[in-house]
Design a protein around this motif. Sequence first.
Motif, PDB file in Angstrom:
ATOM      1  N   ASP A 144       0.851  -1.187   0.000  1.00 42.61           N
ATOM      2  CA  ASP A 144       0.000   0.000   0.000  1.00 42.61           C
ATOM      3  C   ASP A 144       0.894   1.247   0.000  1.00 42.61           C
ATOM      4  OD1 ASP A 144      -1.813   2.032   0.371  1.00 42.61           O
ATOM      5  OD2 ASP A 144      -2.900   1.044   2.003  1.00 42.61           O
ATOM      6  N   SER A 145       1.003   1.916  -1.129  1.00 45.57           N
ATOM      7  CA  SER A 145       1.900   3.058  -1.259  1.00 45.57           C
ATOM      8  C   SER A 145       1.450   4.264  -0.430  1.00 45.57           C
ATOM      9  CB  SER A 145       2.009   3.466  -2.729  1.00 45.57           C
ATOM     10  OG  SER A 145       0.742   3.849  -3.242  1.00 45.57           O
ATOM     11  N   ARG A 146       0.241   4.230   0.098  1.00 45.38           N
ATOM     12  CA  ARG A 146      -0.248   5.350   0.908  1.00 45.38           C
ATOM     13  C   ARG A 146       0.282   5.311   2.331  1.00 45.38           C
ATOM     14  NH1 ARG A 146      -6.453   4.210   0.495  1.00 45.38           N
ATOM     15  NH2 ARG A 146      -5.538   2.158   0.973  1.00 45.38           N
ATOM     16  N   ARG A 147       0.763   4.174   2.758  1.00 43.31           N
ATOM     17  CA  ARG A 147       1.179   4.007   4.143  1.00 43.31           C
ATOM     18  C   ARG A 147       2.560   4.591   4.402  1.00 43.31           C
ATOM     19  NH1 ARG A 147      -3.265   3.517   4.236  1.00 43.31           N
ATOM     20  NH2 ARG A 147      -2.804   5.483   5.309  1.00 43.31           N
ATOM     21  N   ARG A 148       2.751   5.088   5.614  1.00 43.44           N
ATOM     22  CA  ARG A 148       4.008   5.665   6.047  1.00 43.44           C
ATOM     23  C   ARG A 148       4.407   5.078   7.394  1.00 43.44           C
ATOM     24  NH1 ARG A 148       3.873   6.784   1.541  1.00 43.44           N
ATOM     25  NH2 ARG A 148       3.878   8.809   0.498  1.00 43.44           N
ATOM     26  N   VAL A 149       5.686   4.879   7.576  1.00 39.58           N
ATOM     27  CA  VAL A 149       6.213   4.442   8.868  1.00 39.58           C
ATOM     28  C   VAL A 149       6.358   5.664   9.766  1.00 39.58           C
ATOM     29  CG1 VAL A 149       8.220   3.470  10.061  1.00 39.58           C
ATOM     30  CG2 VAL A 149       7.428   2.448   7.916  1.00 39.58           C
ATOM     31  N   VAL A 150       5.803   5.579  10.971  1.00 35.67           N
ATOM     32  CA  VAL A 150       5.895   6.700  11.909  1.00 35.67           C
ATOM     33  C   VAL A 150       6.829   6.400  13.073  1.00 35.67           C
ATOM     34  CG1 VAL A 150       3.603   7.572  11.319  1.00 35.67           C
ATOM     35  CG2 VAL A 150       3.839   5.929  13.188  1.00 35.67           C
ATOM     36  N   SER A 151       7.124   5.122  13.301  1.00 36.31           N
ATOM     37  CA  SER A 151       8.032   4.730  14.373  1.00 36.31           C
ATOM     38  C   SER A 151       8.639   3.389  13.997  1.00 36.31           C
ATOM     39  CB  SER A 151       7.278   4.634  15.706  1.00 36.31           C
ATOM     40  OG  SER A 151       8.165   4.411  16.780  1.00 36.31           O
ATOM     41  N   TYR A 152       9.916   3.175  14.346  1.00 38.55           N
ATOM     42  CA  TYR A 152      10.564   1.936  13.939  1.00 38.55           C
ATOM     43  C   TYR A 152      11.745   1.628  14.847  1.00 38.55           C
ATOM     44  CZ  TYR A 152      13.874   5.046  11.440  1.00 38.55           C
ATOM     45  OH  TYR A 152      14.782   6.023  11.119  1.00 38.55           O
ATOM     46  N   ASP A 153      12.064   0.333  14.925  1.00 37.93           N
ATOM     47  CA  ASP A 153      13.208  -0.085  15.739  1.00 37.93           C
ATOM     48  C   ASP A 153      13.481  -1.570  15.492  1.00 37.93           C
ATOM     49  OD1 ASP A 153      15.318   0.042  17.512  1.00 37.93           O
ATOM     50  OD2 ASP A 153      14.145   0.955  19.122  1.00 37.93           O
ATOM     51  N   PHE A 154      14.654  -2.018  15.931  1.00 34.42           N
ATOM     52  CA  PHE A 154      14.987  -3.438  15.971  1.00 34.42           C
ATOM     53  C   PHE A 154      14.545  -4.013  17.318  1.00 34.42           C
ATOM     54  CE2 PHE A 154      18.406  -2.097  12.982  1.00 34.42           C
ATOM     55  CZ  PHE A 154      18.182  -3.019  11.960  1.00 34.42           C
ATOM     56  N   ASP A 155      14.359  -5.334  17.359  1.00 38.41           N
ATOM     57  CA  ASP A 155      14.234  -5.980  18.663  1.00 38.41           C
ATOM     58  C   ASP A 155      15.632  -6.087  19.274  1.00 38.41           C
ATOM     59  OD1 ASP A 155      15.395  -8.020  17.194  1.00 38.41           O
ATOM     60  OD2 ASP A 155      13.809  -9.481  17.544  1.00 38.41           O
ATOM     61  N   ALA A 156      15.723  -6.667  20.467  1.00 33.18           N
ATOM     62  CA  ALA A 156      16.969  -6.616  21.219  1.00 33.18           C
ATOM     63  C   ALA A 156      18.150  -7.224  20.465  1.00 33.18           C
ATOM     64  CB  ALA A 156      16.788  -7.322  22.566  1.00 33.18           C
ATOM     65  N   GLY A 194      -3.830  12.086  16.565  1.00 34.14           N
ATOM     66  CA  GLY A 194      -4.066  12.801  17.809  1.00 34.14           C
ATOM     67  C   GLY A 194      -3.236  12.293  18.968  1.00 34.14           C
ATOM     68  N   LYS A 195      -2.516  11.179  18.779  1.00 33.47           N
ATOM     69  CA  LYS A 195      -1.661  10.643  19.822  1.00 33.47           C
ATOM     70  C   LYS A 195      -0.244  11.181  19.653  1.00 33.47           C
ATOM     71  CE  LYS A 195      -3.830   6.003  20.079  1.00 33.47           C
ATOM     72  NZ  LYS A 195      -4.067   5.879  21.529  1.00 33.47           N
ATOM     73  N   ALA A 196       0.509  11.159  20.751  1.00 40.03           N
ATOM     74  CA  ALA A 196       1.955  11.319  20.618  1.00 40.03           C
ATOM     75  C   ALA A 196       2.455  10.095  19.861  1.00 40.03           C
ATOM     76  CB  ALA A 196       2.598  11.406  21.997  1.00 40.03           C
ATOM     77  N   VAL A 197       3.399  10.291  18.945  1.00 39.04           N
ATOM     78  CA  VAL A 197       3.868   9.165  18.131  1.00 39.04           C
ATOM     79  C   VAL A 197       4.443   8.091  19.046  1.00 39.04           C
ATOM     80  CG1 VAL A 197       5.483   8.430  16.354  1.00 39.04           C
ATOM     81  CG2 VAL A 197       4.360  10.651  16.169  1.00 39.04           C
ATOM     82  N   PRO A 198       3.864   6.894  19.040  1.00 39.58           N
ATOM     83  CA  PRO A 198       4.345   5.833  19.933  1.00 39.58           C
ATOM     84  C   PRO A 198       5.749   5.392  19.546  1.00 39.58           C
ATOM     85  CG  PRO A 198       2.149   5.337  19.064  1.00 39.58           C
ATOM     86  CD  PRO A 198       2.702   6.463  18.252  1.00 39.58           C
ATOM     87  N   SER A 199       6.587   5.160  20.534  1.00 40.93           N
ATOM     88  CA  SER A 199       7.938   4.657  20.294  1.00 40.93           C
ATOM     89  C   SER A 199       8.065   3.251  20.860  1.00 40.93           C
ATOM     90  CB  SER A 199       8.981   5.581  20.937  1.00 40.93           C
ATOM     91  OG  SER A 199       8.759   5.685  22.332  1.00 40.93           O
ATOM     92  N   PHE A 200       9.077   2.538  20.398  1.00 37.96           N
ATOM     93  CA  PHE A 200       9.335   1.185  20.863  1.00 37.96           C
ATOM     94  C   PHE A 200      10.281   1.219  22.058  1.00 37.96           C
ATOM     95  CE2 PHE A 200       8.314   0.748  16.362  1.00 37.96           C
ATOM     96  CZ  PHE A 200       7.433  -0.325  16.361  1.00 37.96           C
ATOM     97  N   ILE A 201       9.907   0.512  23.115  1.00 39.73           N
ATOM     98  CA  ILE A 201      10.761   0.363  24.283  1.00 39.73           C
ATOM     99  C   ILE A 201      11.222  -1.083  24.299  1.00 39.73           C
ATOM    100  CG2 ILE A 201      10.969   0.681  26.753  1.00 39.73           C
ATOM    101  CD1 ILE A 201      10.196   3.212  25.149  1.00 39.73           C
ATOM    102  N   VAL A 202      12.510  -1.291  23.994  1.00 40.23           N
ATOM    103  CA  VAL A 202      13.041  -2.640  23.823  1.00 40.23           C
ATOM    104  C   VAL A 202      13.734  -3.083  25.106  1.00 40.23           C
ATOM    105  CG1 VAL A 202      14.608  -4.091  22.481  1.00 40.23           C
ATOM    106  CG2 VAL A 202      13.338  -2.245  21.347  1.00 40.23           C
ATOM    107  N   ASN A 203      13.313  -4.219  25.643  1.00 45.20           N
ATOM    108  CA  ASN A 203      13.996  -4.813  26.788  1.00 45.20           C
ATOM    109  C   ASN A 203      15.202  -5.590  26.251  1.00 45.20           C
ATOM    110  OD1 ASN A 203      14.879  -6.427  28.937  1.00 45.20           O
ATOM    111  ND2 ASN A 203      12.818  -6.661  29.771  1.00 45.20           N
ATOM    112  N   PRO A 204      16.433  -5.176  26.556  1.00 40.76           N
ATOM    113  CA  PRO A 204      17.605  -5.833  25.976  1.00 40.76           C
ATOM    114  C   PRO A 204      17.862  -7.236  26.507  1.00 40.76           C
ATOM    115  CG  PRO A 204      18.289  -4.212  27.594  1.00 40.76           C
ATOM    116  CD  PRO A 204      16.810  -4.044  27.418  1.00 40.76           C
ATOM    117  N   ASN A 205      17.160  -7.632  27.582  1.00 37.98           N
ATOM    118  CA  ASN A 205      17.392  -8.942  28.175  1.00 37.98           C
ATOM    119  C   ASN A 205      16.360  -9.983  27.778  1.00 37.98           C
ATOM    120  OD1 ASN A 205      19.670  -8.021  29.549  1.00 37.98           O
ATOM    121  ND2 ASN A 205      18.435  -7.292  31.271  1.00 37.98           N
ATOM    122  N   THR A 206      15.308  -9.580  27.091  1.00 37.54           N
ATOM    123  CA  THR A 206      14.264 -10.523  26.699  1.00 37.54           C
ATOM    124  C   THR A 206      13.868 -10.241  25.256  1.00 37.54           C
ATOM    125  OG1 THR A 206      12.321  -9.194  27.281  1.00 37.54           O
ATOM    126  CG2 THR A 206      13.391 -10.418  29.071  1.00 37.54           C
TER     127      THR A 206
END
Length: 257
Positions: A144-156, A194-206
């Motif tokens: 879907d070319s209309r979609r945009r990434v607003v937040s991104y990250d790797f897992d641990a 209307g939300k603050a852009v959600p971010s990823f909180i990665v637990n480095p041990n799990t």
Amino acid sequence: MHGTAEPRGNYVIASQRYQTTGSSLADTLSVFEQHGDHYHISQTFETKCMGLHGSGSVTDYSVFACSDGVLSVKQTGDTFSAEKISYPSSLTNIQCDGTSSSPARIGSFITNHHHNYAIGSACGQPYRVDPISKNMTPIVWTTDSRRRVVSYDFDAHGEHLMLLDDTGKLYILDVAQNYKQTAVLNVFPNGIEGKAVPSFIVNPNTKMVYMMDDSNQQIIEIDAEDGEIESKITLNFTPSHVTWFGVKAGHDDEHSH
């Protein structure tokens, strides 16, 4: 003004801005060497990084997003060298929102110590930036070319790339399988407008990753490996920020599957 700094052992690569830029964004990068309780400037790169916004570091490189490309700084022992990697046409031709005539550019990076490359985002589209091969390649994540990434990250462990789109859906991609999509989770079914852009909180041990849902006063726990929402932690207050607090285990490379 905006600025950035990338620590590299006893050194820090930091931005500087001269009044001639006519912008709040930096245009110059220098290397500072630690001397006890302070730093001395040891080198300033001649190659400029106009409109500097976004940086990240991997094993031997630090990368900085400029208006005309990515400035790649290589560290070899105590020696630093810099070169500009130009944006590919697939990136500069992206139509962001139809309101700007400026070419698209990368504005942020994520990195993981398991990888020698960075992931950057240009107008909500992810790109793999490899300072070794000097290549920037788009990551195919949706049809879907209309979609945009607003937040991104790797897992641990850097095994999965997680992309939250502008409708509140989370795409989980398998890095080892050339970013093959392994799951799509409707994390925010009512959207994120209307939300603050959600971010990823990665637990480095799990293998767990957390996202804040302030509208519903909850923390969403996501299992990136299994590709599912593990639980929703209900709160009795409206959160404004979430962070992970703890000590990273020393055996993070010896996890089991």
